[in-house]
Design a protein around this motif. Structure first.
Motif, PDB file in Angstrom:
ATOM      1  N   VAL A 199       0.843  -1.195   0.000  1.00  0.00           N
ATOM      2  CA  VAL A 199       0.000   0.000   0.000  1.00  0.00           C
ATOM      3  C   VAL A 199       0.877   1.243   0.000  1.00  0.00           C
ATOM      4  O   VAL A 199       2.016   1.206   0.462  1.00  0.00           O
ATOM      5  CB  VAL A 199      -0.924   0.041   1.248  1.00  0.00           C
ATOM      6  CG1 VAL A 199      -2.077  -0.927   1.109  1.00  0.00           C
ATOM      7  CG2 VAL A 199      -0.146  -0.238   2.527  1.00  0.00           C
ATOM      8  N   GLY A 200       0.310   2.345  -0.481  1.00  0.00           N
ATOM      9  CA  GLY A 200       1.066   3.601  -0.509  1.00  0.00           C
ATOM     10  C   GLY A 200       1.047   4.309   0.831  1.00  0.00           C
ATOM     11  O   GLY A 200       1.900   5.140   1.139  1.00  0.00           O
ATOM     12  N   ALA A 201       0.028   3.987   1.667  1.00  0.00           N
ATOM     13  CA  ALA A 201      -0.046   4.556   3.015  1.00  0.00           C
ATOM     14  C   ALA A 201      -0.458   3.459   3.979  1.00  0.00           C
ATOM     15  O   ALA A 201      -1.451   2.766   3.745  1.00  0.00           O
ATOM     16  CB  ALA A 201      -1.064   5.694   3.057  1.00  0.00           C
ATOM     17  N   TYR A 202       0.335   3.282   5.025  1.00  0.00           N
ATOM     18  CA  TYR A 202       0.046   2.253   6.021  1.00  0.00           C
ATOM     19  C   TYR A 202       0.021   2.938   7.380  1.00  0.00           C
ATOM     20  O   TYR A 202       1.017   3.549   7.796  1.00  0.00           O
ATOM     21  CB  TYR A 202       1.129   1.169   5.986  1.00  0.00           C
ATOM     22  CG  TYR A 202       0.983   0.108   7.057  1.00  0.00           C
ATOM     23  CD1 TYR A 202       0.303  -1.083   6.797  1.00  0.00           C
ATOM     24  CD2 TYR A 202       1.543   0.294   8.320  1.00  0.00           C
ATOM     25  CE1 TYR A 202       0.169  -2.057   7.780  1.00  0.00           C
ATOM     26  CE2 TYR A 202       1.404  -0.668   9.315  1.00  0.00           C
ATOM     27  CZ  TYR A 202       0.720  -1.841   9.041  1.00  0.00           C
ATOM     28  OH  TYR A 202       0.586  -2.800  10.019  1.00  0.00           O
ATOM     29  N   TYR A 203      -1.137   2.853   8.066  1.00  0.00           N
ATOM     30  CA  TYR A 203      -1.296   3.546   9.349  1.00  0.00           C
ATOM     31  C   TYR A 203      -1.719   2.579  10.445  1.00  0.00           C
ATOM     32  O   TYR A 203      -2.670   1.812  10.275  1.00  0.00           O
ATOM     33  CB  TYR A 203      -2.355   4.641   9.200  1.00  0.00           C
ATOM     34  CG  TYR A 203      -2.762   5.335  10.501  1.00  0.00           C
ATOM     35  CD1 TYR A 203      -2.167   6.535  10.894  1.00  0.00           C
ATOM     36  CD2 TYR A 203      -3.754   4.797  11.313  1.00  0.00           C
ATOM     37  CE1 TYR A 203      -2.541   7.180  12.073  1.00  0.00           C
ATOM     38  CE2 TYR A 203      -4.132   5.435  12.501  1.00  0.00           C
ATOM     39  CZ  TYR A 203      -3.526   6.619  12.871  1.00  0.00           C
ATOM     40  OH  TYR A 203      -3.903   7.246  14.026  1.00  0.00           O
ATOM     41  N   THR A 204      -1.003   2.580  11.553  1.00  0.00           N
ATOM     42  CA  THR A 204      -1.476   1.890  12.759  1.00  0.00           C
ATOM     43  C   THR A 204      -1.518   2.952  13.860  1.00  0.00           C
ATOM     44  O   THR A 204      -0.731   3.898  13.826  1.00  0.00           O
ATOM     45  CB  THR A 204      -0.526   0.749  13.175  1.00  0.00           C
ATOM     46  OG1 THR A 204       0.818   1.194  13.036  1.00  0.00           O
ATOM     47  CG2 THR A 204      -0.739  -0.488  12.337  1.00  0.00           C
ATOM     48  N   ALA A 205      -2.427   2.782  14.835  1.00  0.00           N
ATOM     49  CA  ALA A 205      -2.664   3.879  15.781  1.00  0.00           C
ATOM     50  C   ALA A 205      -1.694   3.887  16.969  1.00  0.00           C
ATOM     51  O   ALA A 205      -0.530   4.253  16.816  1.00  0.00           O
ATOM     52  CB  ALA A 205      -4.118   3.857  16.245  1.00  0.00           C
ATOM     53  N   VAL A 206      -2.172   3.472  18.141  1.00  0.00           N
ATOM     54  CA  VAL A 206      -1.398   3.625  19.373  1.00  0.00           C
ATOM     55  C   VAL A 206      -0.130   2.761  19.345  1.00  0.00           C
ATOM     56  O   VAL A 206      -0.178   1.618  18.907  1.00  0.00           O
ATOM     57  CB  VAL A 206      -2.258   3.243  20.589  1.00  0.00           C
ATOM     58  CG1 VAL A 206      -1.525   3.553  21.892  1.00  0.00           C
ATOM     59  CG2 VAL A 206      -3.585   3.979  20.561  1.00  0.00           C
ATOM     60  N   ALA A 207       0.973   3.320  19.793  1.00  0.00           N
ATOM     61  CA  ALA A 207       2.253   2.632  19.984  1.00  0.00           C
ATOM     62  C   ALA A 207       3.118   2.562  18.734  1.00  0.00           C
ATOM     63  O   ALA A 207       4.233   2.056  18.778  1.00  0.00           O
ATOM     64  CB  ALA A 207       2.100   1.218  20.551  1.00  0.00           C
ATOM     65  N   THR A 208       2.621   3.079  17.591  1.00  0.00           N
ATOM     66  CA  THR A 208       3.470   3.127  16.408  1.00  0.00           C
ATOM     67  C   THR A 208       4.690   4.007  16.685  1.00  0.00           C
ATOM     68  O   THR A 208       5.774   3.760  16.172  1.00  0.00           O
ATOM     69  CB  THR A 208       2.682   3.704  15.220  1.00  0.00           C
ATOM     70  OG1 THR A 208       1.440   3.020  15.132  1.00  0.00           O
ATOM     71  CG2 THR A 208       3.442   3.544  13.920  1.00  0.00           C
ATOM     72  N   CYS A 209       4.502   5.006  17.543  1.00  0.00           N
ATOM     73  CA  CYS A 209       5.584   5.952  17.836  1.00  0.00           C
ATOM     74  C   CYS A 209       6.544   5.432  18.900  1.00  0.00           C
ATOM     75  O   CYS A 209       7.481   6.118  19.273  1.00  0.00           O
ATOM     76  CB  CYS A 209       4.967   7.265  18.314  1.00  0.00           C
ATOM     77  SG  CYS A 209       4.064   7.058  19.856  1.00  0.00           S
ATOM     78  N   PHE A 210       6.323   4.217  19.421  1.00  0.00           N
ATOM     79  CA  PHE A 210       7.203   3.712  20.478  1.00  0.00           C
ATOM     80  C   PHE A 210       8.577   3.358  19.918  1.00  0.00           C
ATOM     81  O   PHE A 210       8.675   2.796  18.827  1.00  0.00           O
ATOM     82  CB  PHE A 210       6.599   2.447  21.130  1.00  0.00           C
ATOM     83  CG  PHE A 210       5.507   2.736  22.131  1.00  0.00           C
ATOM     84  CD1 PHE A 210       4.935   3.999  22.226  1.00  0.00           C
ATOM     85  CD2 PHE A 210       5.044   1.740  22.970  1.00  0.00           C
ATOM     86  CE1 PHE A 210       3.925   4.259  23.140  1.00  0.00           C
ATOM     87  CE2 PHE A 210       4.035   1.986  23.888  1.00  0.00           C
ATOM     88  CZ  PHE A 210       3.477   3.251  23.970  1.00  0.00           C
ATOM     89  N   PRO A 211       9.640   3.655  20.670  1.00  0.00           N
ATOM     90  CA  PRO A 211      10.975   3.266  20.203  1.00  0.00           C
ATOM     91  C   PRO A 211      11.062   1.767  19.927  1.00  0.00           C
ATOM     92  O   PRO A 211      11.752   1.337  19.004  1.00  0.00           O
ATOM     93  CB  PRO A 211      11.885   3.645  21.377  1.00  0.00           C
ATOM     94  CG  PRO A 211      11.122   4.650  22.167  1.00  0.00           C
ATOM     95  CD  PRO A 211       9.681   4.353  21.972  1.00  0.00           C
ATOM     96  N   ALA A 212      10.317   0.960  20.716  1.00  0.00           N
ATOM     97  CA  ALA A 212      10.355  -0.491  20.534  1.00  0.00           C
ATOM     98  C   ALA A 212       9.815  -0.917  19.176  1.00  0.00           C
ATOM     99  O   ALA A 212      10.166  -1.980  18.658  1.00  0.00           O
ATOM    100  CB  ALA A 212       9.554  -1.184  21.639  1.00  0.00           C
ATOM    101  N   PHE A 213       8.980  -0.083  18.582  1.00  0.00           N
ATOM    102  CA  PHE A 213       8.421  -0.418  17.265  1.00  0.00           C
ATOM    103  C   PHE A 213       9.522  -0.421  16.213  1.00  0.00           C
ATOM    104  O   PHE A 213       9.652  -1.362  15.436  1.00  0.00           O
ATOM    105  CB  PHE A 213       7.311   0.593  16.916  1.00  0.00           C
ATOM    106  CG  PHE A 213       6.498   0.260  15.703  1.00  0.00           C
ATOM    107  CD1 PHE A 213       5.562  -0.769  15.740  1.00  0.00           C
ATOM    108  CD2 PHE A 213       6.646   0.978  14.526  1.00  0.00           C
ATOM    109  CE1 PHE A 213       4.790  -1.072  14.629  1.00  0.00           C
ATOM    110  CE2 PHE A 213       5.878   0.681  13.406  1.00  0.00           C
ATOM    111  CZ  PHE A 213       4.951  -0.339  13.460  1.00  0.00           C
TER     112      PHE A 213
END
Lengths: 411, 308
Positions: free
Chosen positions: A270-284
């Motif tokens: 996909v050209g855009a892939y979005y997941t919500a909570v915790a995507t911004c975590f360093p562990a991700f």
């Protein structure tokens, strides 16, 4: 050990002498204690250390509490009219249980008699604790609480402040990004949307359906999965079969990781892939490395300002952990606001401090923050992983949004 | 009424009056502990009404409690219905559900029943999320009322008093007598012509009814209801442990389990915050090895020893 030896070798030892010495020692300790107690300002904090929300709270909430208290104490404490006072922090684990949380806040207010309390972690806990904060007049600068009921809640609780945005603003942030990408020809019209079938996930999906359709997107796949589903491959396979241009998941931390793992395995193109909570975590990023380049997620940050660079460095230095790319900064900001309000008033007067927060602007690591009807309208809504750094790409009134990148493959 | 029952009744009335005065004497922290204890007194005592005589361990408290909390939240948040109406609806729904579950499982022997009730809270939570996700949608479930902790405490106290009164009435009735026989030997009970299934289902319905009412009363305290918080399996276990600790063969047994347990739990939460689960396990071991009949059993044994 030492005492025993002293007693043996000291020929003039007498019980009376010992008692007298002990007595004066206790007296001195007591004096020292009361002197210290008068010189500190007591700050309480209740948030999960165990239970379902502990994972998020130990990334976003607790390290910032530690960072802020250590920083303030390192510069000698909070400056009040009658001199500086060191912070004495009292913290409790609410076990991710509202009943335990309420009890702990009551304990802080009536037993420990703390001067101020750092707002809870999680929407439900902020709402559950609000009546007690209101009862004792504590200002409550909520961060990890996203709701569309802000008007009703702030009207009901005059000391309650919101800083992280509403459910609708969140969905609109994602919509704006997708519209942008469509207009610049990066993606087409087809969106696959999934959500975790739990409170916040359902709420976001419900808000998103009309907003996406009104913006002219076609929902080619719209599905959900129960909280705690271990195998998310059917969801990703279903989405892939619908051949979408964009994939949006209103997800919680465990499924943010699970969905992304499956998307990599299935090579969801996909050209855009979005997941919500915790995507911004360093562990991700720690788990997926360069594969997640271009992944969009909830919330964001501008990591390039001097203040933010300084904040990230200090966070790492003092807590030993990296801050996340979103609410970590907001959480720290909420304490900066509290700090500046207390110092602005110059005394431990909760009513005056609450009023001060309403009336003034605050100089924080995220720039100047002020409240309108107890709500701050400066926050990030969407971010993106770009070359190993999570950057804000959509916001409400924040400066320094990065250019959006198209997602190309999972390498 | 004979002298003994006059004495018992007066003791009960004095206790109720003292309990009702707590919000005037204590405020804040101690009231919130008393509230927690009162919640478990209502739950454990109503649980013991059924599980005491029958020895069927029900782990369904969390499910019924969740139904109470969830229905109140949905009704008030999404449909602007009154708290009292939703409490009544929740109680009816839970009672009907308990009847259905009872009819399906109580004809079987104990172990099937335990396993079924263990999964029930989780099943209903998933069902509720599924319905919300596919049909109702959600804007977050808020229960915003003007009830203070004192109001909630008094409501729970009222429920507890009703549970005790009902327990006393049942113990004096044919149903209570039938339950004691069933508990001692179910085969004998059937042979003497007791409709054992009907008796068990009836009492199981009362536990469902009261747990849902308690869940409904607690909802305004939580203010924001998420299914995974109200359908808590931990609650089911705590109710069982507190009732067993107190002792189930007396109506007031669970009371003597709830009060020390809540206080120790609180002390551990403050001083050894990571040891609450360990404490739960230790309590279980103590019950099994040293207090098979609970605190009440111990007290009775001590009294017997003093008497001889």
């Amino acid at each position: 050990m030492i005492k025993a030896r002293m007693i043996k070798t000291n020929p003039t030892f007498s019980v009376r002498k010992l008692v007298r010495q002990l007595g004066s020692a206790v007296l001195i300790a007591g004096l020292a204690f009361t002197a210290q107690a008068a010189d500190t300002i007591k700050i309480g904090a209740v948030a999960p250390k165990t239970g379902p929300l502990a994972g998020g709270a130990t990334v976003t909430q607790w390290p910032n509490v530690q960072l802020w208290v250590e920083e303030v104490n390192a510069r000698g404490g909070l400056k009040l009219k009658d001199g500086q006072r060191m912070i004495e922090l009292i913290e409790y684990d609410d076990k991710t249980n509202p009943g335990e949380h309420i009890k702990a806040v009551q304990r802080l207010a009536t037993q420990d008699k703390v001067d101020f309390i750092i707002a809870p972690y999680g929407t439900g806990f902020n709402v559950a604790a609000a009546p007690i904060y209101a009862k004792y007049g504590y200002p409550q600068i909520a961060v990890s609480a996203i709701t569309d009921k802000m008007d009703e809640l702030t009207a009901r609780y005059p000391g309650l402040f919101f800083t992280l945005g509403t459910t609708t603003s969140f969905v609109n942030g994602v919509k704006d990004i997708l519209v942008d990408m469509r207009e610049s020809g990066k993606i087409g019209n087809k969106v696959a949307m999934v959500n975790v079938a739990d409170a916040f996930g359902i709420e976001l999906a419900e808000a998103a359906r009309p907003i996406f359709t009104d913006a002219g997107f076609e929902l080619v796949y719209d599905n959900s999965y129960p909280l705690g589903t271990p195998d998310l491959s059917p969801i990703i396979k279903g989405a892939k079969d619908a051949a979408p241009d964009a994939f949006v998941a209103w997800s919680y931390p465990p499924d943010t990781f699970g969905l992304t793992e499956q998307a990599i395995i299935e090579d969801l193109d996909v050209g855009a892939y979005y997941t919500a909570v915790a995507t911004c975590f360093p562990a991700f990023a720690g788990k997926f490395g360069s594969k997640i380049d271009g992944v969009l997620g909830a919330g964001g940050v501008n990591p390039d300002t001097d203040k933010m660079k300084d904040y990230f460095a200090k966070h790492k230095e003092i807590t030993g952990k990296d801050a996340d790319g979103w609410a970590s900064a907001n959480t720290y900001v909420s304490m900066q606001i509290l700090e500046q309000a207390i110092e602005g008033v110059g005394e431990v007067d909760r009513e005056k401090v609450t009023q001060y927060i309403k009336d003034n602007a605050f100089d924080t690591i995220m720039g100047e923050i002020s409240f309108e009807n107890q709500v701050s309208n400066k926050f990030w809504t969407v971010g993106q992983w770009q070359d190993g750094v999570y950057r804000g790409v959509a916001s409400s009134n924040m400066e320094g949004a990065a250019e959006i990148k198209q997602k190309s493959g999972w390498n | 009424m004979n002298a003994a029952s006059v004495k018992n009744l007066s003791i009960a009335i004095v206790c109720i009056v003292l309990a009702a005065l707590i919000p005037f004497v204590f405020n804040g922290y101690w009231l919130s502990i008393a509230l927690t204890a009162m919640m478990y007194i209502a739950l454990s005592t109503s649980w013991a009404l059924f599980s005491g005589p029958t020895h069927y361990i029900s782990l369904a408290s969390g499910a019924f409690f969740g139904i109470g909390g969830y229905l109140v939240a949905t009704g008030m948040s999404d449909y602007n219905l009154s708290f009292w109406l939703m409490m009544a609806i929740a109680a009816v729904v839970a009672t009907v559900l308990a009847a259905l579950i009872g009819m399906a499982t109580l004809r079987l022997s104990g172990v099937y029943f335990v396993i079924f009730t263990l999964g029930l809270a989780e099943m209903i939570r998933n069902l509720v999320s599924w319905v919300q996700n596919n049909f109702l949608g959600s804007r977050g479930l808020y229960v915003l009322t003007d009830f203070t902790e004192a109001h909630i405490y008094w409501m729970l106290l009222t429920v507890s008093v009703i549970v005790f009164a009902l327990g006393w009435v049942i113990s004096q009735s044919r149903l209570g007598f039938a339950m004691r026989i069933i508990g001692n030997d179910e085969t004998v009970a059937r042979h003497v012509g007791i409709n054992t299934a009907k008796a068990k289902v009836l009492l199981f319905m009362t536990t469902g009814f009261f747990a849902a009412i308690v869940g409904a009363i607690i909802a305004p305290r939580y203010s924001y209801i998420e299914p995974n918080l109200v359908f808590s399996p931990e609650l089911s276990f705590l109710v069982v442990i507190m009732a067993l600790l107190g002792g189930m063969h007396r109506l007031w047994g669970p009371l003597l389990g709830v009060i020390p347990f809540t206080l120790i739990w609180e002390a551990i939460s403050i001083w050894l915050p990571n040891f609450t689960t360990l404490f739960l396990g230790l309590t279980f071991l103590i019950i099994v090895y040293f207090l098979p009949n609970g605190v009440v059993g111990l007290l009775e044994k001590l009294r017997a020893r003093v008497a001889t």
